[in-house]
Design a protein around this motif. Sequence first.
Motif, PDB file in Angstrom:
ATOM      1  N   SER A   1       0.827  -1.208   0.000  1.00 52.85           N
ATOM      2  CA  SER A   1       0.000   0.000   0.000  1.00 52.85           C
ATOM      3  C   SER A   1       0.863   1.260   0.000  1.00 52.85           C
TER       4      SER A   1
ATOM      5  N   ARG B   1       7.538  10.834  -3.893  1.00 55.16           N
ATOM      6  CA  ARG B   1       8.023  11.880  -4.810  1.00 55.16           C
ATOM      7  C   ARG B   1       9.423  11.598  -5.312  1.00 55.16           C
TER       8      ARG B   1
ATOM      9  N   ARG C   1       2.707   9.812  -8.413  1.00 58.37           N
ATOM     10  CA  ARG C   1       1.684  10.602  -9.113  1.00 58.37           C
ATOM     11  C   ARG C   1       1.612  10.218 -10.599  1.00 58.37           C
TER      12      ARG C   1
ATOM     13  N   THR D   1      -0.486   7.162 -11.536  1.00 57.74           N
ATOM     14  CA  THR D   1      -1.908   7.089 -11.151  1.00 57.74           C
ATOM     15  C   THR D   1      -2.882   6.890 -12.330  1.00 57.74           C
TER      16      THR D   1
ATOM     17  N   ASN E   1      -5.880   4.191 -11.928  1.00 53.38           N
ATOM     18  CA  ASN E   1      -7.305   4.491 -12.073  1.00 53.38           C
ATOM     19  C   ASN E   1      -7.965   3.625 -13.144  1.00 53.38           C
TER      20      ASN E   1
ATOM     21  N   ARG F   1      -8.363   0.181 -11.593  1.00 52.83           N
ATOM     22  CA  ARG F   1      -9.459   0.214 -10.603  1.00 52.83           C
ATOM     23  C   ARG F   1     -10.818   0.162 -11.308  1.00 52.83           C
TER      24      ARG F   1
ATOM     25  N   SER G   1     -14.850  -6.106 -13.358  1.00 55.91           N
ATOM     26  CA  SER G   1     -14.671  -7.532 -13.062  1.00 55.91           C
ATOM     27  C   SER G   1     -15.552  -7.947 -11.890  1.00 55.91           C
TER      28      SER G   1
ATOM     29  N   ARG H   1     -12.660  11.494 -10.236  1.00 52.33           N
ATOM     30  CA  ARG H   1     -11.579  11.261  -9.267  1.00 52.33           C
ATOM     31  C   ARG H   1     -12.143  10.653  -7.977  1.00 52.33           C
TER      32      ARG H   1
ATOM     33  N   TRP I   1      -6.166  -6.332  -4.228  1.00 54.36           N
ATOM     34  CA  TRP I   1      -5.215  -5.700  -5.157  1.00 54.36           C
ATOM     35  C   TRP I   1      -5.773  -4.364  -5.661  1.00 54.36           C
ATOM     36  N   GLU I   2      -4.889  -3.583  -6.217  1.00 55.24           N
ATOM     37  CA  GLU I   2      -5.259  -2.223  -6.682  1.00 55.24           C
ATOM     38  C   GLU I   2      -5.757  -1.335  -5.545  1.00 55.24           C
ATOM     39  N   GLY I   3      -5.271  -1.600  -4.333  1.00 55.07           N
ATOM     40  CA  GLY I   3      -5.645  -0.774  -3.187  1.00 55.07           C
ATOM     41  C   GLY I   3      -6.710  -1.476  -2.355  1.00 55.07           C
TER      42      GLY I   3
ATOM     43  N   ARG J   1      -8.752  11.739   0.285  1.00 54.90           N
ATOM     44  CA  ARG J   1      -7.767  12.533  -0.470  1.00 54.90           C
ATOM     45  C   ARG J   1      -8.447  13.201  -1.653  1.00 54.90           C
TER      46      ARG J   1
HETATM   47  C1  MFK Z   1      -9.430  -7.483 -12.387  1.00 55.34           C
HETATM   48  C2  MFK Z   1      -8.996  -6.193 -12.851  1.00 55.34           C
HETATM   49  C3  MFK Z   1      -7.918  -5.523 -12.106  1.00 55.34           C
HETATM   50  C4  MFK Z   1      -6.682  -6.159 -12.394  1.00 55.34           C
HETATM   51  C5  MFK Z   1      -5.428  -5.514 -11.990  1.00 55.34           C
HETATM   52  C6  MFK Z   1      -4.548  -6.533 -11.510  1.00 55.34           C
HETATM   53  C7  MFK Z   1      -3.180  -6.202 -11.258  1.00 55.34           C
HETATM   54  C8  MFK Z   1      -2.873  -6.135  -9.827  1.00 55.34           C
HETATM   55  C9  MFK Z   1      -1.566  -5.545  -9.622  1.00 55.34           C
HETATM   56  C10 MFK Z   1      -1.492  -4.707  -8.417  1.00 55.34           C
HETATM   57  O1  MFK Z   1      -2.181  -4.856  -7.442  1.00 55.34           O
HETATM   58  S1  MFK Z   1      -0.311  -3.528  -8.573  1.00 55.34           S
HETATM   59  C11 MFK Z   1      -0.286  -2.714  -7.065  1.00 55.34           C
HETATM   60  C12 MFK Z   1      -1.379  -1.780  -6.870  1.00 55.34           C
HETATM   61  N1  MFK Z   1      -0.981  -0.925  -5.779  1.00 55.34           N
HETATM   62  C13 MFK Z   1      -1.769   0.018  -5.361  1.00 55.34           C
HETATM   63  O2  MFK Z   1      -2.863   0.206  -5.837  1.00 55.34           O
HETATM   64  C14 MFK Z   1      -1.203   0.912  -4.288  1.00 55.34           C
HETATM   65  C15 MFK Z   1      -2.206   1.241  -3.231  1.00 55.34           C
HETATM   66  N2  MFK Z   1      -1.770   2.452  -2.521  1.00 55.34           N
HETATM   67  C16 MFK Z   1      -2.249   3.662  -2.867  1.00 55.34           C
HETATM   68  O3  MFK Z   1      -3.044   3.803  -3.774  1.00 55.34           O
HETATM   69  C17 MFK Z   1      -1.757   4.802  -2.066  1.00 55.34           C
HETATM   70  O4  MFK Z   1      -2.829   5.670  -1.841  1.00 55.34           O
HETATM   71  C18 MFK Z   1      -0.603   5.578  -2.757  1.00 55.34           C
HETATM   72  C19 MFK Z   1       0.498   4.610  -3.147  1.00 55.34           C
HETATM   73  C20 MFK Z   1      -1.068   6.305  -4.007  1.00 55.34           C
HETATM   74  C21 MFK Z   1      -0.102   6.561  -1.717  1.00 55.34           C
HETATM   75  O5  MFK Z   1       1.218   6.955  -1.996  1.00 55.34           O
HETATM   76  P1  MFK Z   1       1.805   8.336  -1.495  1.00 55.34           P
HETATM   77  O6  MFK Z   1       3.214   8.409  -1.961  1.00 55.34           O
HETATM   78  O7  MFK Z   1       1.515   8.525  -0.030  1.00 55.34           O
HETATM   79  O8  MFK Z   1       0.924   9.315  -2.361  1.00 55.34           O
HETATM   80  P2  MFK Z   1       0.546  10.850  -2.155  1.00 55.34           P
HETATM   81  O9  MFK Z   1       1.753  11.630  -1.778  1.00 55.34           O
HETATM   82  O10 MFK Z   1      -0.664  10.996  -1.308  1.00 55.34           O
HETATM   83  O11 MFK Z   1       0.113  11.193  -3.637  1.00 55.34           O
HETATM   84  C22 MFK Z   1       1.052  11.489  -4.631  1.00 55.34           C
HETATM   85  C23 MFK Z   1       0.302  12.261  -5.691  1.00 55.34           C
HETATM   86  O12 MFK Z   1      -0.547  11.358  -6.411  1.00 55.34           O
HETATM   87  C24 MFK Z   1      -0.618  13.329  -5.127  1.00 55.34           C
HETATM   88  O13 MFK Z   1      -0.699  14.357  -6.096  1.00 55.34           O
HETATM   89  P3  MFK Z   1       0.190  15.715  -5.961  1.00 55.34           P
HETATM   90  O14 MFK Z   1       1.604  15.281  -6.109  1.00 55.34           O
HETATM   91  O15 MFK Z   1      -0.279  16.570  -7.095  1.00 55.34           O
HETATM   92  O16 MFK Z   1      -0.120  16.269  -4.598  1.00 55.34           O
HETATM   93  C25 MFK Z   1      -1.954  12.617  -5.066  1.00 55.34           C
HETATM   94  O17 MFK Z   1      -3.048  13.503  -5.077  1.00 55.34           O
HETATM   95  C26 MFK Z   1      -1.896  11.814  -6.340  1.00 55.34           C
HETATM   96  N3  MFK Z   1      -2.756  10.635  -6.295  1.00 55.34           N
HETATM   97  C27 MFK Z   1      -2.708   9.624  -5.418  1.00 55.34           C
HETATM   98  N4  MFK Z   1      -3.619   8.683  -5.742  1.00 55.34           N
HETATM   99  C28 MFK Z   1      -4.250   9.132  -6.850  1.00 55.34           C
HETATM  100  C29 MFK Z   1      -3.697  10.370  -7.220  1.00 55.34           C
HETATM  101  N5  MFK Z   1      -4.091  11.050  -8.295  1.00 55.34           N
HETATM  102  C30 MFK Z   1      -5.084  10.517  -9.035  1.00 55.34           C
HETATM  103  N6  MFK Z   1      -5.664   9.335  -8.741  1.00 55.34           N
HETATM  104  C31 MFK Z   1      -5.274   8.613  -7.670  1.00 55.34           C
HETATM  105  N7  MFK Z   1      -5.856   7.447  -7.420  1.00 55.34           N
END
Ligand code: MFK
Length: 545
Positions: A179, A230, A286, A289, A293, A296, A302, A376, A425-427, A438
Motif C-alpha cells: 500500500s 516523490r 503521481r 496514477t 485508475n 481500478r 470484473s 476522481r 489488489w489495486e488498493g 484525499r
Molecule cells: C481485475 C482487474 C484488475 C486487475 C489488476 C490486476 C493487477 C494487480 C496488480 C497490483 O495490485 S499492482 C499494485 C497496486 N498498488 C496500489 O494500488 C497501491 C495502493 N496504494 C495507494 O493507492 C496509495 O494511496 C498511494 C500509493 C497512491 C499513496 O502513496 P503516497 O506516496 O503517499 O501518495 P501521495 O503523496 O498521497 O500522492 C502522490 C500524488 O498522487 C498526489 O498528487 P500531488 O503530487 O499533485 O499532490 C496525489 O493527489 C496523487 N494521487 C494519489 N492517488 C491518486 C492520485 N491522483 C489521481 N488518482 C489517484 N488514485
Amino acid sequence: MPFEQAPPTLGNQFEDDRVLRSYLARVCPAEMLNEITPSLVEMGRLAGGELYQLQLADRLNEPRLTQWDAWGNRIDRIELTPLWRVAEQIAVEHGVVATAYERKHGALSRVHQCALAYLFTPSTDIYSCPLAMTDGAARTLLASGNQELIERAVPHLITREPTEFWTAGQWMTELTGGSDVGLSETVAKQEPGADSHEFRLYGRKWFTSAISSQIALTLARPEGNPAGGRGLALFYIETRDDEGRPRNIEIDRLKDKLGTRKVPTGELTLNGTPARLVMGTTDGVRNITPLLNITRLWNGISAVALMRRGLALAFDYAGKRVAFGSTLAEKALHVDTLLGLQAEFEGAFHLAFYVAELTGRSEAGEIDERDASLLRLLTPVMKLTTAKQAVSVASEVLESFGGAGFVEDTGLPVLLRDSQVLPIWEGTTNVLALDTLRALGADVSLEPLRSLTTKLFESVRDTRLNELVKIANSALSHAENWVKDAQATSRSDLEAGARRFALTLGRTIELALLIRHAQWSLAHENDHQAVASAQRLTKLGVDLI
Ligand code: MFK
C-alpha cells in the motif's frame, strides 16, 4: 430411473443479460447500439459457450515456471494454461482493450469496451488482469507525452492482431510496501555515457501479477533522490531480449495464492534491468496514477462480471433443482435470497458503468471540471464498494447451491476465491477509503455528488421511486454532516470512519443511479424489475455510517 441432477448451464451471456441490455439501450444512441450489438452477441456466445466449456475443462491447469534449461542456463520461462492462451487470442481479436482506443463511438467507446470486458472476464479465470494492466499502461504512456515510448509500445498494446500483441505489467509492490508504495527500495542507476533516459534497475518486486508480459511500468528511485513517493520515478521496461531471455530479471518463484491461480504472479529480482524513464526523474507515484485508475475501473467491471456469472448460474440451477416437492425457483425464501443478490449486482453494475462513462468522457476531452472531480472521487468509491459486494455475493451464490457450491469440480468455488482478490489488489478497502478522503480535498465537499444526485432524480415520477429518493438524499446528507463534523474533530476520527463513509457514498450513488435507470426502464420498457431491485437495495442497507 435413478436420480440425475441437471447441472447449471449458461446461454448467450449478452442476450440473457437484462441489466446490460437495458443499460446500453438507455445510454447508447440507436445507431451506435446497432453497430456494437453484433460484437456483444458474439462475445456473449463465446462466454456462455466454448470459452466457458474450455474454462471448466482447464480447471486444474496452472501456469508453470521453468527456471533452468537442461544445460544449466537460467531461462525463467512461464508457460500459460490453454485457457489463457485462447483467452488472449479472443481478447485481442475482439478488441477487449483496443475498442477503447479506436474510439469509433467517441466517449462511449469506453462503455462498449467495458461491456466486452464484462462479458469476457468471467469465462477466463481473470485474464482481465493482464488486460487491465495493458489498458492502464497504454493510457499512462499516452498521458506521459513521451513520444518515443508511445510510438514504440502503444500500437502493440492496443492492436487487434494477436501476433503483434504485447501485455504490460504493473510492477509496484515491494516487500516494504504493497500500500505504501513510497517505501519502495528499488534503485535506478545510470551508467557512464548512457543517455539521460536510460537507467538500470536494482531491487526486488515482491508481488507482480501476470509476469508473462512483454513490457512493464514500474517505480524505482534514481540514486540521490529523496525518500517517499516523490523521490521515485516511473520507468518503462521491456522484459525479454530478442531471443526471449529475461533482461537481467530473475523470477524467483510464483506465488501460491488463494485465488487468481491462472494469473502467474511472481517475485522478481531486478539485477541491472535496462529501463527508460517515462516522464521526469521524480513523482513516480503521481505519474503512475492513470494506470491505477484504469485498473481500478477494470476491478469494478470484473466485480460486477463475477457477480453476474454467479447469479446466472444460481438462477438457472434454481429452475432445475427440486427439494421439498418443488423447484428452488418456486420457493419464496430461495427466490427472495437471490433477488437480494440481484439488487446488489444491479447497484454495483450501474456504479461501475457510470465510472466507465466518466472515464470515456475524460479520455475524449469531453469532461468539465465538476465531472472530472466526480471521476476522481467515484473511482476509489466504486472500486471499494463493488469489490466488497462481489465477495459477499459470491459467498451467497455458493451457498445457494448447498454442498455443490463447496465442491471444486462444479466450477463454483473459484468464483469466491477469485472475487476475494478484488478488495485486496489495486488498493485495499481501507487504502481506497483514505484515497476517497484525499479525492475530496481539504474542504471535504460532497457538492459534486449532490449535484449528480439532483440531476439523476430530475426525471423521477414513479411514487415508489420517490420514496427511495428520500432514502438516498437522507444518506447523502448524513454523509455530508458526518464528514464535516469528523474533519472538524480530529484526523483520527475522520480516518477511523473513512470506510463506513466511503461505503455509504458508494451505496448511495448506486441507489441513485439505479433509481434513475428504473424510471427510464419503466417509461421505455414497461419493466418494473429495476424498481424492485432499487427497493431491495434500500432494505439491504445504504447508510452504513
Ligand atoms: C481485475 C482487474 C484488475 C486487475 C489488476 C490486476 C493487477 C494487480 C496488480 C497490483 O495490485 S499492482 C499494485 C497496486 N498498488 C496500489 O494500488 C497501491 C495502493 N496504494 C495507494 O493507492 C496509495 O494511496 C498511494 C500509493 C497512491 C499513496 O502513496 P503516497 O506516496 O503517499 O501518495 P501521495 O503523496 O498521497 O500522492 C502522490 C500524488 O498522487 C498526489 O498528487 P500531488 O503530487 O499533485 O499532490 C496525489 O493527489 C496523487 N494521487 C494519489 N492517488 C491518486 C492520485 N491522483 C489521481 N488518482 C489517484 N488514485
